[in-house]
Design a protein around this motif. Structure first.
Motif, PDB file in Angstrom:
ATOM      1  N   ARG A  35      45.643  43.727  34.113  1.00  0.00           N
ATOM      2  CA  ARG A  35      44.242  43.592  33.748  1.00  0.00           C
ATOM      3  C   ARG A  35      43.931  44.701  32.773  1.00  0.00           C
ATOM      4  O   ARG A  35      44.133  45.864  33.106  1.00  0.00           O
ATOM      5  CB  ARG A  35      43.362  43.728  35.001  1.00  0.00           C
ATOM      6  CG  ARG A  35      41.932  43.314  34.775  1.00  0.00           C
ATOM      7  CD  ARG A  35      41.788  41.847  35.080  1.00  0.00           C
ATOM      8  NE  ARG A  35      40.649  41.300  34.385  1.00  0.00           N
ATOM      9  CZ  ARG A  35      39.936  40.288  34.840  1.00  0.00           C
ATOM     10  NH1 ARG A  35      40.237  39.725  35.972  1.00  0.00           N
ATOM     11  NH2 ARG A  35      38.925  39.821  34.146  1.00  0.00           N
ATOM     12  N   GLU A  36      43.487  44.386  31.625  1.00  0.00           N
ATOM     13  CA  GLU A  36      43.174  45.331  30.541  1.00  0.00           C
ATOM     14  C   GLU A  36      44.108  46.553  30.552  1.00  0.00           C
ATOM     15  O   GLU A  36      43.724  47.642  30.939  1.00  0.00           O
ATOM     16  CB  GLU A  36      41.703  45.808  30.556  1.00  0.00           C
ATOM     17  CG  GLU A  36      40.895  45.410  31.738  1.00  0.00           C
ATOM     18  CD  GLU A  36      39.578  46.166  31.861  1.00  0.00           C
ATOM     19  OE1 GLU A  36      39.360  47.163  31.168  1.00  0.00           O
ATOM     20  OE2 GLU A  36      38.764  45.730  32.660  1.00  0.00           O
ATOM     21  N   GLU A  50      39.164  44.855  40.255  1.00  0.00           N
ATOM     22  CA  GLU A  50      38.179  43.971  39.630  1.00  0.00           C
ATOM     23  C   GLU A  50      36.820  44.080  40.319  1.00  0.00           C
ATOM     24  O   GLU A  50      35.784  44.139  39.683  1.00  0.00           O
ATOM     25  CB  GLU A  50      38.682  42.526  39.683  1.00  0.00           C
ATOM     26  CG  GLU A  50      39.773  42.282  38.658  1.00  0.00           C
ATOM     27  CD  GLU A  50      40.514  40.987  38.897  1.00  0.00           C
ATOM     28  OE1 GLU A  50      41.528  40.780  38.239  1.00  0.00           O
ATOM     29  OE2 GLU A  50      40.067  40.197  39.768  1.00  0.00           O
ATOM     30  N   THR A  53      35.234  47.298  39.278  1.00  0.00           N
ATOM     31  CA  THR A  53      34.770  47.270  37.884  1.00  0.00           C
ATOM     32  C   THR A  53      33.501  46.439  37.759  1.00  0.00           C
ATOM     33  O   THR A  53      32.562  46.833  37.074  1.00  0.00           O
ATOM     34  CB  THR A  53      35.842  46.663  36.958  1.00  0.00           C
ATOM     35  OG1 THR A  53      37.088  46.736  37.603  1.00  0.00           O
ATOM     36  CG2 THR A  53      35.913  47.405  35.658  1.00  0.00           C
TER      37      THR A  53
END
Lengths: 855, 58
Positions: A35-36, A50, A53
């Motif tokens: 993820r990123e 996630e 975030t």
């Protein structure tokens, strides 16, 4: 069971080297969870990231570099369903009404400042949750939430999905001890300190003879005020001493509380008399100071290690809930027809008849599903699944046992590998494991009295003081009757053993803190008194003298190529069998795991798989022989053996020895100089020779010991007038630990479970046990020296008092001076004695002989 | 020096006020855990709005 590794594009190993999970920091297999620009080790960790975030809680990762906790089980929503049952819920929550519920959970994975922050920001993650507050030393979180909007199970599911799964054991249902006592002590100290300082202030004029400056009235007023201030101190702050003195007098004992109470009473009566007759202002300042110092000593010794529990019984080891197969009666009828062709497990999976229920609701005949790593809660019969039961916790046996259909399973075993189905034969409270707790050792408190040092000394002391007081009174009755009574009370006042009473709490309390810093936690400081007298030490083997699961792994046979090692490593990663895990850890280098196909594990036999086109078998000799592999390596006694064959050709074997802890030989050598040593092991005699060498010819070595026979061995030893220290770790030692004069529980992780004991010892400190014993002896010597110092003060004071010339100012100086100097000496001396213990251990360069280690 | 008889009760009242404050603090649980508040105060409370918009996944 086939588990193909997630198909990730392979990146060259050079760039792959350090792929650590952004959330929890463990090494990642590959970069399939991304993820990123951030890589995660598993789906759980990614989900937490996630979630955080999305809710603007990324500050979590800035607070600490080791913030994240690995999320183990993916949070199934129904796993905690049972918490919503009224019976369970009612006993778990602290407070609940129609709008608000408060609950406190113990969360072992709380470890850093970021945990505190995240758990206190729970309200941002789920609407309906209110304030949550962390108690870091206790590893507890108190959560308030709206009863209507949020269910208890939802709160727990949220916590679990973040990696903070609360500990839900059978014991958490019992009422939690609250800190009321500690709070009362604080308030008692507050009153005493308040009165002490204010009376001192009013007495200054009296000390310097300034009482005439406002006329005679000034002294009268301050006298009355002092009396009023001292009243709550005598009645409230000192009430524990009155009570203790009264109990000990009733039992015809002269412990330290008796002279304290006598002194306090004498001061109070004498001072009241002086105030009412206008002779002076008495000794109220000394009185309050005395009680203040005594209470401070009490606070100091009351230091406990909140996150450690010393009084655990079986309830702390059992989970709060188990997976039950629904409507077992209907199922029984069904399975009779399908006994062998349809497995109960598949039935459970397809029909979804599993439910989570609290352990207290389980009755005989219920069928339970036990998954990998779960504990068998009660004696049961195996119905389905390949059972491989690890009894190491109960019996001390280091190897898991394979069980077949209809075999009897004892409670306390841990299932390794796949899920199994069992049928309860006995109730939880009546099984093999819990029967241990019905032994005498657990029924009555047989330990020696606390604070023996002080109490034996104070018996002599009290007698001497009483003789001197009456002697002085008799002498002055003859020489000068006017001061006879004053001389009597003065002796009692000045001999009030404040310094004496403080010596042991402060010396031993400091010693307790010194020990805690190096990983030795005492249930209370007075354990040191018994520890200093120990003259017999009994060791458990597995987990105590040998390191569980960390022995050296030795390869025998033709040397493996790096490629072959990688194949084996890739294979072991698919198994949860303890031997496979250990081999995997030993040969793990910078290997990038190979794809493993058609992996198959046969419980009690071994595992097979195809790696890079090679058919590899790992397992027992008999299993390989049954597949027509010619096993060339000879059987050995050195430990467990895992044989390896590649494409039907024998390659060699791994020998997994139970590694002795570093320095264990030396510790036993040193201890056996002053004490007798013995070994009690639940394991078989495989390693008798090794241990005879270590313990010497005279020591008693017993193998195949049941928990009960361990307890009886300790009892027999005690009957020969020995003070016994038992060093053990598992539940199988629980009886022996309880019976021994000092029970030492060895733990790998300090906040992990340990059976009831007096001392909790971090595993690393086993190698320095001799130093711990020596330190206990020197701290007892320090207490004795402090007694001598306080006796000297008393000698001076009594000398003055017996002459009938005790001025309040002398008393006000002598009392704090003696206390402070004794306390100062006790603390500094104990710190000094412990300086070596707190220094990092000196590593001795001695290496174990034997074949070269792989790791 | 008569003023001293006024000052003494006054000083006791002030001191008693502090004693009461102390008792209140103990009763409300401030002495139950003396470790966590020390950690809590080290955390800088960044307030949400700005923080969220920066880190939100697009």
């Amino acid at each position: 069971m086939t588990q193909p590794i997630a198909t990730a594009q392979r990146v060259a190993p050079a760039t792959q080297e350090k792929l650590t999970c952004f959330h929890c920091g463990t090494l990642c297999r590959d970069d399939s969870y991304r993820r990123e620009e951030k890589v995660f080790c598993c789906h759980g960790c990614q989900t937490v990231f996630e979630l955080l975030t999305e809710n603007g809680l990324t500050q979590f990762y800035q607070l600490s570099s080791t913030a994240g906790v690995r999320v183990n089980a993916s949070a199934q929503t129904d796993r905690f369903k049972f918490l919503d049952e009224p019976l369970v819920r009612e006993r778990l929550v602290d407070f609940s009404n129609a709008t608000l519920t408060r609950v406190t959970f113990l969360i072992p994975s709380i470890h850093c400042i970021a945990c505190v922050w995240l758990l206190e920001n729970l309200f941002r993650l789920q609407p309906g949750i209110g304030q949550s507050q962390v108690n870091f030393p206790r590893k507890e979180v108190a959560i308030a939430f709206e009863t209507q909007r949020v269910k208890l199970s939802e709160v727990v599911t949220l916590l679990a999905s973040l990696g903070y799964e609360p500990e839900l054991k059978l014991s958490s249902l019992d009422a939690k001890p609250r800190s009321q006592l500690a709070r009362r002590l604080w308030i008692q100290i507050g009153f005493a300190g308040f009165a002490f300082s204010n009376i001192m202030l009013f007495s200054i004029s009296d000390y310097f003879g300034l009482d005439s400056f406002a006329g005679g009235n000034f002294r009268k007023v301050t006298g009355v005020i002092s009396l009023l201030l001292a009243l709550p101190v005598v009645t409230f702050s000192a009430q524990d001493y009155w009570r203790a003195a009264w109990t000990s007098l009733k039992q015809k004992l002269l412990n330290i509380d008796v002279p304290i109470a006598a002194g306090v009473a004498a001061i109070f009566i004498q001072s009241c008399y002086e105030v009412f007759t206008g002779r002076g202002n008495g000794y109220f300042d000394s009185l309050c100071g005395l009680i203040f110092f005594l209470l401070c000593g009490k606070l100091f010794q009351q230091k406990t290690y909140d996150r450690l529990a010393f009084d655990r019984d079986y309830k702390s080891f059992f989970p709060l809930s188990v997976t039950r197969l629904c409507s077992s009666r209907r199922e029984k009828a069904l399975t009779k027809k399908t006994e062998n062709n349809l497995s109960l497990l598949t039935l459970a999976a397809t029909k979804k008849i599993e439910e989570q229920v609290s352990l207290s609701q389980i009755t005989i005949g219920d069928r339970l599903v036990i998954r990998n790593g779960e504990l068998i809660p009660a004696d049961a019969r195996l119905l389905d699944g390949p059972a491989l039961i690890d009894y190491s916790f109960v019996t001390g046996e280091s190897e898991p046992v394979e069980k077949k259909w209809d075999d009897y399973l004892y409670a306390g075993g841990r299932q390794m590998g796949g899920a199994i189905v069992i049928e309860m034969v006995k109730a939880v409270s009546q099984s093999y494991l819990t029967s241990l707790w019905n032994q005498d050792a657990f029924q009555k408190e047989h330990k020696r009295a606390l604070n023996r040092l002080t109490n034996t000394y104070s018996q002599r002391f009290t007698k001497i003081v009483i003789v001197i007081a009456f002697g002085a009174a008799a002498y002055w009755a003859w020489a000068n009757p006017a001061i006879s009574l004053k001389a009597f009370t003065s002796v009692l006042i000045v001999a009030c053993p404040c310094a004496l009473a403080l010596a042991a709490p402060f010396a031993l309390g400091t010693a307790q803190r010194v020990l805690a810093r190096s990983g030795v936690f005492l249930k209370n400081p007075y354990i040191l008194e018994t520890l200093a007298e120990v003259d017999a030490v009994v060791f458990d083997k597995t987990g105590t003298l040998t390191e569980a699961g960390a022995g050296n792994v030795v390869w025998r046979g033709d040397t493996l190529t790096e490629t072959e090692e990688r194949w084996l490593y890739s294979m072991t990663r698919h198994s949860t069998h303890p031997l496979a895990v250990r081999i995997g850890e030993a040969i793990q280098r910078e290997h990038f795991p190979e794809t493993v196909r058609s992996f198959l594990e046969t419980a009690g036999c071994g595992m097979e798989a195809s790696v890079a086109g090679n058919e590899i078998w790992m397992g027992s000799a008999s299993w390989l022989q049954s597949r027509l592999v010619h096993v060339t390596e000879k059987p050995t006694n050195a430990g467990s053996v895992v044989h390896v064959a590649s494409n039907g050709k024998y390659r060699g074997c791994f020998v997994l020895a139970n590694a002795l802890r570093t320095n264990a030989e030396n510790v036993i050598g040193t201890l056996s100089r002053d004490c007798s040593v013995a070994l009690l092991s639940g394991d078989n005699e495989r390693e008798r020779e090794t241990f005879t060498k270590i313990f010497g010819g005279k020591a008693q070595l017993h193998f195949n010991q049941s928990p009960l026979s361990k307890l009886n061995f300790i009892r027999a030893l005690q009957q020969t007038n020995k003070t016994v220290m038992m060093v053990g770790d598992g539940l199988n030692d629980a009886g022996a630990l309880k019976q021994a004069d000092v029970g030492v529980a060895v733990v790998e992780n300090v906040s992990a479970f340990s059976p009831a004991s007096d001392v909790i010892l971090a595993a690393g400190m086993v190698s320095r046990l001799d130093e711990v014993c020596a330190f206990a002896r020197s701290s007892v010597r320090i207490v004795r020296t402090a007694f001598v110092i306080s006796a000297l003060y008393n000698l001076v004071g009594v000398g003055i008092a017996a002459n009938g010339r005790l001025a309040p100012v002398v008393c006000a100086i002598l009392m704090p001076l003696s206390s402070v100097s004794v306390v100062g000496f006790a603390c500094l001396a104990a710190k000094w004695a412990g300086r070596k213990l707190n220094a990092p251990p000196v590593s001795n360069g001695k290496k174990r002989s034997g074949p070269a280690k792989i790791r | 020096m008569i003023i001293i008889f006024l000052l003494i009760p006054l000083s006791i009242v002030v001191a008693a006020g502090f004693l009461l404050a102390f008792i209140w603090a103990v009763r409300s649980g401030q002495y139950d855990d003396t470790c966590t508040p020390a950690m809590r105060m080290l955390i800088e409370e960044k307030n949400s709005a700005g923080e969220i918009s920066k880190t939100k996944i697009k």
